[in-house]
Scaffold this motif. Structure first.
Motif, PDB file in Angstrom:
ATOM      1  N   UNK A 179     -27.830  -0.905  22.950  1.00 43.11           N
ATOM      2  CA  UNK A 179     -27.456  -1.996  22.049  1.00 43.11           C
ATOM      3  C   UNK A 179     -26.018  -1.835  21.544  1.00 43.11           C
ATOM      4  N   UNK A 180     -25.606  -0.589  21.291  1.00 44.24           N
ATOM      5  CA  UNK A 180     -24.223  -0.344  20.879  1.00 44.24           C
ATOM      6  C   UNK A 180     -23.252  -0.725  22.001  1.00 44.24           C
ATOM      7  N   UNK A 181     -23.606  -0.346  23.232  1.00 40.93           N
ATOM      8  CA  UNK A 181     -22.754  -0.688  24.367  1.00 40.93           C
ATOM      9  C   UNK A 181     -22.713  -2.195  24.585  1.00 40.93           C
ATOM     10  N   UNK A 231     -20.481   6.331  15.712  1.00 45.45           N
ATOM     11  CA  UNK A 231     -21.880   5.943  15.885  1.00 45.45           C
ATOM     12  C   UNK A 231     -22.306   6.115  17.338  1.00 45.45           C
ATOM     13  N   UNK A 232     -21.408   5.777  18.259  1.00 44.62           N
ATOM     14  CA  UNK A 232     -21.735   5.921  19.678  1.00 44.62           C
ATOM     15  C   UNK A 232     -21.934   7.379  20.061  1.00 44.62           C
ATOM     16  N   UNK A 233     -21.060   8.285  19.588  1.00 45.47           N
ATOM     17  CA  UNK A 233     -21.189   9.689  19.959  1.00 45.47           C
ATOM     18  C   UNK A 233     -22.438  10.322  19.341  1.00 45.47           C
ATOM     19  N   UNK A 259     -18.457   6.244  37.184  1.00 48.51           N
ATOM     20  CA  UNK A 259     -19.069   6.086  35.855  1.00 48.51           C
ATOM     21  C   UNK A 259     -18.028   5.850  34.770  1.00 48.51           C
ATOM     22  N   UNK A 260     -18.416   5.054  33.797  1.00 49.88           N
ATOM     23  CA  UNK A 260     -17.574   4.772  32.639  1.00 49.88           C
ATOM     24  C   UNK A 260     -18.290   5.217  31.371  1.00 49.88           C
ATOM     25  N   UNK A 261     -17.581   5.178  30.259  1.00 51.43           N
ATOM     26  CA  UNK A 261     -18.131   5.590  28.966  1.00 51.43           C
ATOM     27  C   UNK A 261     -17.741   4.552  27.904  1.00 51.43           C
ATOM     28  N   UNK A 262     -18.677   3.710  27.446  1.00 48.81           N
ATOM     29  CA  UNK A 262     -20.110   3.646  27.750  1.00 48.81           C
ATOM     30  C   UNK A 262     -20.365   3.260  29.211  1.00 48.81           C
ATOM     31  N   UNK A 263     -21.610   3.490  29.673  1.00 44.40           N
ATOM     32  CA  UNK A 263     -21.932   3.150  31.051  1.00 44.40           C
ATOM     33  C   UNK A 263     -21.808   1.651  31.318  1.00 44.40           C
ATOM     34  N   UNK A 308      -9.327   6.456  27.495  1.00 43.89           N
ATOM     35  CA  UNK A 308     -10.165   5.377  26.985  1.00 43.89           C
ATOM     36  C   UNK A 308      -9.740   4.001  27.486  1.00 43.89           C
ATOM     37  N   UNK A 309      -8.450   3.689  27.621  1.00 43.24           N
ATOM     38  CA  UNK A 309      -8.090   2.366  28.132  1.00 43.24           C
ATOM     39  C   UNK A 309      -8.612   2.092  29.535  1.00 43.24           C
ATOM     40  N   UNK A 310      -8.874   3.138  30.301  1.00 38.84           N
ATOM     41  CA  UNK A 310      -9.357   2.973  31.669  1.00 38.84           C
ATOM     42  C   UNK A 310     -10.857   3.158  31.787  1.00 38.84           C
ATOM     43  N   UNK A 311     -11.392   4.222  31.194  1.00 41.55           N
ATOM     44  CA  UNK A 311     -12.792   4.607  31.403  1.00 41.55           C
ATOM     45  C   UNK A 311     -13.720   4.147  30.288  1.00 41.55           C
ATOM     46  N   UNK A 312     -13.188   3.517  29.259  1.00 39.26           N
ATOM     47  CA  UNK A 312     -14.036   2.953  28.222  1.00 39.26           C
ATOM     48  C   UNK A 312     -13.820   3.579  26.862  1.00 39.26           C
ATOM     49  N   UNK A 313     -14.104   2.840  25.797  1.00 32.15           N
ATOM     50  CA  UNK A 313     -13.839   3.299  24.432  1.00 32.15           C
ATOM     51  C   UNK A 313     -14.733   4.435  23.977  1.00 32.15           C
ATOM     52  N   UNK A 314     -15.736   4.811  24.770  1.00 34.16           N
ATOM     53  CA  UNK A 314     -16.569   5.945  24.409  1.00 34.16           C
ATOM     54  C   UNK A 314     -15.902   7.276  24.671  1.00 34.16           C
ATOM     55  N   UNK A 315     -14.786   7.260  25.416  1.00 32.91           N
ATOM     56  CA  UNK A 315     -14.002   8.476  25.618  1.00 32.91           C
ATOM     57  C   UNK A 315     -13.149   8.706  24.370  1.00 32.91           C
TER      58      UNK A 315
END
Length: 450
Positions: free
Chosen positions: A243-245, A258-260, A313-317, A371-378
């Protein structure tokens, strides 16, 4: 609790165990805050490395820390697998990087791309000028060039740049080397999972971060559908993480803390459900993945396509539409709830440290924000050090500072690895930096407000 840290070294003529001993000294021996006071505080012991048939490698193990955890440090040593490199390998790779339109060069690399072209053209121009005008060259110049300059350049290009060329250039001549390194790393990671560790942290420096990313991706793809035994499974936490993603994908809102915390809880939930996946954290240092549009794909559009197709794979997936909304889980034919093959960074947190680069020679031009490439979860953590006046900092991520108090980069590294097992701690930001919810504009730059 027993935990393992697997270090994957970077390019160059690495000697077995050298990097690991320096690394353990930085994150354990000199970190008084994590050690349990006593006669052996900060000590570690060298023991047989039964997971490998390479007798040059050892396991470095510590006593209990303040949280009562013991840590085993391992090195995935791959330099000996990178043999047979020639100048032809380097030239072929360089051609694929340089022979492209400026619009297909990421803006972060455009300055270096232009500089290399100017140097090449200047070299060709100088050679032509000498040849056409028969300019008299002082006799010591060819001696210096042939005895010092060319051998030094050849050694650097073949032994250092060559590693990157062989691993990152997907050509028939390099496939076997890539396969040998990935297979060996996969075997080590699989063996660690059989040792009963409660938690595994994978740390990759330089090219080692790319190798770590590949190994983890292939390992997760091989194990994400494993049978976790009988009994009722609970996926409440995993659904909350989805839901967060989905909130980020649909509305651009994202809370990194919150995501981590959700990732940590997802890791625990999967373990409770019977999963054997033990990699709680992936830590990258000076990672070339910052230039993924050039190194992992043909350009930015090709990289985006590989993310969407769940090849990388990205983060978030990466999410996909389902009757339940945007999800990274699915139900198979046996009515089991499974995370898809690119959902590696649902239970595994990703922290990236880098020295911001200036004028190519200050900081670390090889690394950068992910994070700009693999997602804001990084979580991107810019660090700094006064060692070498900040010049060419790529090899200084676990090196002591040049003056007292110059240890902010070490503190950030220790928080990322988290030997004390705080687990659900806030993101390992620079000291004194606040945290806030990322908006769509802040995610575009990979930074947070605060």
């Amino acid at each position: 609790m027993r935990q393992a840290v697997l270090l994957i070294h970077g390019i160059g003529e690495q000697r077995p165990m050298d990097s690991l001993r320096e690394f353990v000294d930085a994150v354990w021996t000199r970190d008084r805050e994590v050690q349990r006071p006593g006669a052996n505080a900060g000590a570690f012991w060298s023991k047989p490395y039964t997971l490998s048939q390479d007798f040059e490698l050892r396991r470095l193990t510590t006593g209990e820390n303040r949280a009562g955890h013991r840590t085993d440090f391992f090195e995935f040593y791959w330099a000996h697998l990178m043999h047979g490199t020639t100048m032809g390998h380097v030239v072929a790779w360089a051609a694929t990087l340089l022979w492209r339109k400026p619009s297909r060069v990421p803006k972060e690399l455009r300055g270096a791309w232009v500089l290399i072209w100017l140097l090449l053209l200047a070299g060709v121009g100088a050679a032509l000028a000498f040849a056409l005008h028969r300019t008299q060259v002082p006799p010591w110049v060819p001696v210096l060039v042939n005895a010092v300059v060319l051998p030094a350049a050849y050694a650097v290009i073949r032994n250092i740049v060559g590693d990157a060329a062989r691993y990152l250039h997907v050509s028939p001549r390099n496939v076997q080397r890539r396969h040998a390194i990935r297979s060996a790393g996969f075997k080590v990671l699989k063996s660690l999972h059989k040792q009963g560790y409660d938690r595994i942290v994978v740390v990759g420096h330089s090219l080692g971060s790319v190798i770590g990313y590949d190994i983890l991706s292939h390992a997760w793809g091989a194990w994400h559908t494993e049978d976790t035994g009988e009994g009722t499974k609970n996926f409440t936490v995993t659904e909350a993480l989805e839901n967060l993603a989905a909130e980020h994908a649909e509305h651009g809102r994202f809370s990194i803390d919150e995501f981590r915390k959700g990732q940590h809880a997802c890791f625990d939930e999967l373990r409770h459900n019977g999963s054997r996946w033990c990699v709680s954290d992936f830590v990258t240092l000076g990672s070339p993945l910052a230039h993924a549009p050039v190194l992992l794909a043909n350009d930015a559009e090709d990289l985006k396509r590989r993310f969407e197709q769940r090849e990388l794979p990205t983060c978030p997936p990466t999410l996909e539409a389902s009757p339940r909304g945007l999800r990274f889980t699915y139900t198979d034919g046996e009515r089991r709830t499974l995370l898809h093959q690119a959902a590696l960074f649902a239970p595994t947190r990703w922290t990236n440290l880098y020295f911001p680069a200036r004028a190519l020679v200050f900081g670390d031009a090889i690394g950068g924000p992910l994070a700009p490439l693999f997602g804001p979860g990084v979580v991107d953590v810019p660090v700094c050090t006064k060692a070498r006046l900040g010049l060419l900092s790529h090899t200084l991520y676990w090196s002591p500072g040049s003056v007292e108090g110059d240890d902010a980069h070490l503190a950030a590294l220790r928080r990322a690895i988290d030997l004390a097992g705080a687990g659900a701690q806030d993101s390992p930001e620079m000291p004194g930096a606040g945290r806030a919810t990322r908006t769509s504009s802040s995610m575009a730059t990979g930074r947070t407000s605060g």
